[in-house]
Structure formats: C-alpha cells, structure tokens
Design an enzyme around this catalytic site. Structure first.
Site, PDB file in Angstrom:
ATOM      1  N   HIS A  92      -6.956  -4.898  10.371  1.00 11.33           N
ATOM      2  CA  HIS A  92      -6.838  -4.757   8.812  1.00 11.33           C
ATOM      3  C   HIS A  92      -5.689  -5.078   8.555  1.00 11.33           C
ATOM      4  O   HIS A  92      -4.728  -5.469   9.096  1.00 11.33           O
ATOM      5  CB  HIS A  92      -7.103  -3.282   8.587  1.00 11.33           C
ATOM      6  CG  HIS A  92      -5.760  -2.411   8.832  1.00 11.33           C
ATOM      7  ND1 HIS A  92      -5.846  -1.033   8.915  1.00 11.33           N
ATOM      8  CD2 HIS A  92      -4.343  -2.660   9.085  1.00 11.33           C
ATOM      9  CE1 HIS A  92      -4.662  -0.448   9.474  1.00 11.33           C
ATOM     10  NE2 HIS A  92      -3.780  -1.402   9.367  1.00 11.33           N
ATOM     11  N   ASP A 138       0.794  -1.151   0.106  1.00 17.77           N
ATOM     12  CA  ASP A 138       0.032  -0.068  -0.096  1.00 17.77           C
ATOM     13  C   ASP A 138       0.827   1.356   0.068  1.00 17.77           C
ATOM     14  O   ASP A 138       1.981   1.264   0.338  1.00 17.77           O
ATOM     15  CB  ASP A 138      -1.027  -0.018   1.295  1.00 17.77           C
ATOM     16  CG  ASP A 138      -0.368  -0.393   2.403  1.00 17.77           C
ATOM     17  OD1 ASP A 138       0.844  -0.654   2.366  1.00 17.77           O
ATOM     18  OD2 ASP A 138      -1.142  -0.993   3.350  1.00 17.77           O
ATOM     19  N   ASN A 173      -7.485  -2.692  14.221  1.00 15.68           N
ATOM     20  CA  ASN A 173      -9.013  -3.147  14.109  1.00 15.68           C
ATOM     21  C   ASN A 173      -8.901  -4.298  13.129  1.00 15.68           C
ATOM     22  O   ASN A 173      -9.561  -4.688  12.515  1.00 15.68           O
ATOM     23  CB  ASN A 173      -9.608  -2.018  13.061  1.00 15.68           C
ATOM     24  CG  ASN A 173      -8.827  -1.466  12.061  1.00 15.68           C
ATOM     25  OD1 ASN A 173      -7.900  -2.075  11.500  1.00 15.68           O
ATOM     26  ND2 ASN A 173      -9.323  -0.345  11.681  1.00 15.68           N
ATOM     27  N   GLU A 213      -9.654  -2.140   5.532  1.00 12.44           N
ATOM     28  CA  GLU A 213     -10.379  -1.907   6.722  1.00 12.44           C
ATOM     29  C   GLU A 213     -11.581  -2.616   6.836  1.00 12.44           C
ATOM     30  O   GLU A 213     -12.111  -3.292   6.037  1.00 12.44           O
ATOM     31  CB  GLU A 213     -10.805  -0.482   6.951  1.00 12.44           C
ATOM     32  CG  GLU A 213      -9.567   0.802   6.519  1.00 12.44           C
ATOM     33  CD  GLU A 213      -8.806   0.797   7.823  1.00 12.44           C
ATOM     34  OE1 GLU A 213      -8.565  -0.109   8.501  1.00 12.44           O
ATOM     35  OE2 GLU A 213      -8.133   1.965   8.021  1.00 12.44           O
TER      36      GLU A 213
HETATM   37  C1  F6R Z   1       1.583  -1.507   5.950  1.00 18.59           C
HETATM   38  C2  F6R Z   1       0.205  -1.998   6.217  1.00 18.59           C
HETATM   39  C3  F6R Z   1      -0.487  -1.953   7.352  1.00 18.59           C
HETATM   40  C4  F6R Z   1       0.252  -2.168   8.495  1.00 18.59           C
HETATM   41  C5  F6R Z   1      -0.585  -2.328  10.169  1.00 18.59           C
HETATM   42  C6  F6R Z   1       0.209  -2.470  11.193  1.00 18.59           C
HETATM   43  O1  F6R Z   1       2.077  -1.573   4.588  1.00 18.59           O
HETATM   44  O2  F6R Z   1      -0.264  -2.556   5.255  1.00 18.59           O
HETATM   45  O3  F6R Z   1      -1.598  -3.100   7.448  1.00 18.59           O
HETATM   46  O4  F6R Z   1       0.867  -3.612   8.463  1.00 18.59           O
HETATM   47  O5  F6R Z   1      -1.236  -1.101  10.033  1.00 18.59           O
HETATM   48  O6  F6R Z   1       1.117  -1.396  11.225  1.00 18.59           O
HETATM   49  P1  F6R Z   1       2.385  -1.162  12.399  1.00 18.59           P
HETATM   50  O7  F6R Z   1       3.400  -2.322  12.058  1.00 18.59           O
HETATM   51  O8  F6R Z   1       2.852   0.155  12.335  1.00 18.59           O
HETATM   52  O9  F6R Z   1       1.786  -1.241  13.755  1.00 18.59           O
END
Ligand code: F6R
Length: 243
Positions: free
Chosen positions: A136, A65, A134, A141
């Site tokens: 995701h 992403d 959450n 989401e």
């Molecule tokens: C990032 C992504 C997100 C993160 C998630 C956890 O490329 O796709 O799904 O993996 O938000 O983020 P952290 O590791 O910062 O807690």
C-alpha cells in the site's frame, strides 16, 4: 532506484534530495508520510534546519493520511506524529500544515476540500511515501482503484496487524482512515518512496519489478515520470535486477 547500505544512509540520501528541492523552491509544497520509515529523513531535515541550510517558513505540507476517530492530540494520531517528529522542531507556519481531519463529521466534504486545497496550492511538488508490507501507499490498500482521490478507506487486517505495534493492542487500531488516493499521489510532481527492512522486500520487488496492478498499489509509481525509490539492502534484497 537507489539501494543504500542501511537505514541511516537511506535517510541521508532522501534528505539530500529533499533539502536540495527545498533550497531550489522555498515555497515548495511537500506531501508527507508518517510511520517508522521517514523518521530518519525528518531528523535529517531538522539537522539541516538547525544548521541554517533550509527554511520552513514559506512551504506548505499535505499529509497522506490520518486515522478516522483519533483526535489530533491522541498519542497515535498522525497529526501528533508529525508535530513531534518534525513540525514543532522547525520554523513551519502552522497555517501551512494540512493533515486529514480524522474527527470530521463530513468525510466526503472534507475529502473534496482537501483535494481543492492541494490544487489551490498549485499541486504537490515533492511527495514522500513509505510502503506497506502489502504494497500500500498512503492507506490505499490492494484493490483500491488507481483513479481514486482523497477518500475514506478501510484498513486491511494485514495493515491493522502491522500498525498494532504502536498501540496497546490490535483492537485499539482504528479500522478506517482518510487517505489521499492513488490519483492524488500520481499527480504529484516528484516522488520519493522509502523502504527499510526485510519485511518490505516482497512489496518492493513487486512494486518495482512486477506488473502495474491495483493489487500492488505502489506499482503505479512505475508510470510516474519522476519517482525515486530509495531502499536499504534488506528492503532491496528481493530485487532480481540486483542479483
Ligand atoms: C503513512 C502511510 C503508510 C506508511 C506505510 C509504512 O502515512 O501512508 O503508507 O508509509 O504503512 O509504514 P512504516 O514506515 O511504519 O513501515
């Protein structure tokens, strides 16, 4: 499901798997995630590269992403993150790197092209995932359709709050992103999902032991034939099977 003692051993376990796969297939196609969680894994890969154990010259990467509206050079763009935390430290061929373009004027066209590029590369062999508080994965989401492919997504307030730690204030966090969809993710051949810290414990328990539901996007991994979840003790602390 692997419960490691702490963040460091979680990263090492993940590193061992990725390094083995890279040795087995030097032209492997890797799906990569950003965020705090995989940083330790990327350090393990850099270490192994410096020791001459692995070579990045033939592999391809596709990132999950990118924020819409952030140019690659922006301090919080995911392109910049990948560049600093991994790409500039290894012998990757920059032509083989793919990160969604958050500045594209044709989002739909870009997303279709991204999917075609993944298909053209033979599909993603090994996908690294983090998980949101959450549930995701990527920026899919809760409620995001499980059949979705690379697309524009709107971030939830929860995600904006969680990611504001990287920005000066919450209102600087972009509201939209381009993300691989759940269908893109579930088609990858092998998946490693990493989670660390108490704030991920609920999401991990729901994703691993709860029903498969679009309300917890990571729960779809239960239907994947080769998905490994590696957590540290804190992130695994609400798993019932572990009591
Ligand atoms: C990032 C992504 C997100 C993160 C998630 C956890 O490329 O796709 O799904 O993996 O938000 O983020 P952290 O590791 O910062 O807690």
């Amino acid at each position: 499901m692997i419960v490691a003692d702490d963040y460091e051993s979680m990263s090492k376990r993940a590193g061992e798997i990725v390094i083995e796969e890279m040795k087995r297939k030097p032209d492997i196609v890797l799906g990569l995630a950003t965020g705090s969680t995989p940083e330790g894994l990327y350090e393990e890969l850099i270490k192994a590269y410096r020791q001459g154990q692995i070579d990045f010259s033939r592999l391809k990467t596709f990132n999950l992403d990118e924020y819409i509206g952030l140019p690659p050079a922006h301090s919080q763009s995911y392109w910049r993150f990948m560049f600093e935390k991994l790409f500039e430290q290894v012998n990757i061929n920059y032509r083989n790197i793919h990160v969604p373009d958050g500045m594209t004027e044709d989002i739909d066209g870009f997303c279709k092209d991204y999917e075609e590029k993944i298909r053209g590369a033979g599909g993603i062999d090994l996908q690294i995932l983090g998980i949101g508080v959450n549930g995701h994965i990527g920026f899919n989401e809760p409620g995001s359709p499980s059949g979705s492919r690379t697309k524009k997504v709107e971030l939830t307030e929860e995600t904006i709050r969680a990611n504001s730690r990287f920005f000066e204030s919450e209102d600087q966090v972009p509201r939209y992103a381009i993300s691989m969809g759940q269908a893109t993710i579930i088609e990858t051949k092998k998946i490693i999902l990493l989670a660390s810290g108490k704030n991920k414990a609920d999401a991990i328990a729901k994703a691993v032991e709860g029903p498969i539901t679009e309300e917890v996007p990571a729960s779809i991994l239960q239907s994947h034939p080769d998905a490994t979840v590696i957590v540290d003790r804190e992130a695994g602390s609400k798993l019932k099977g572990r009591e």
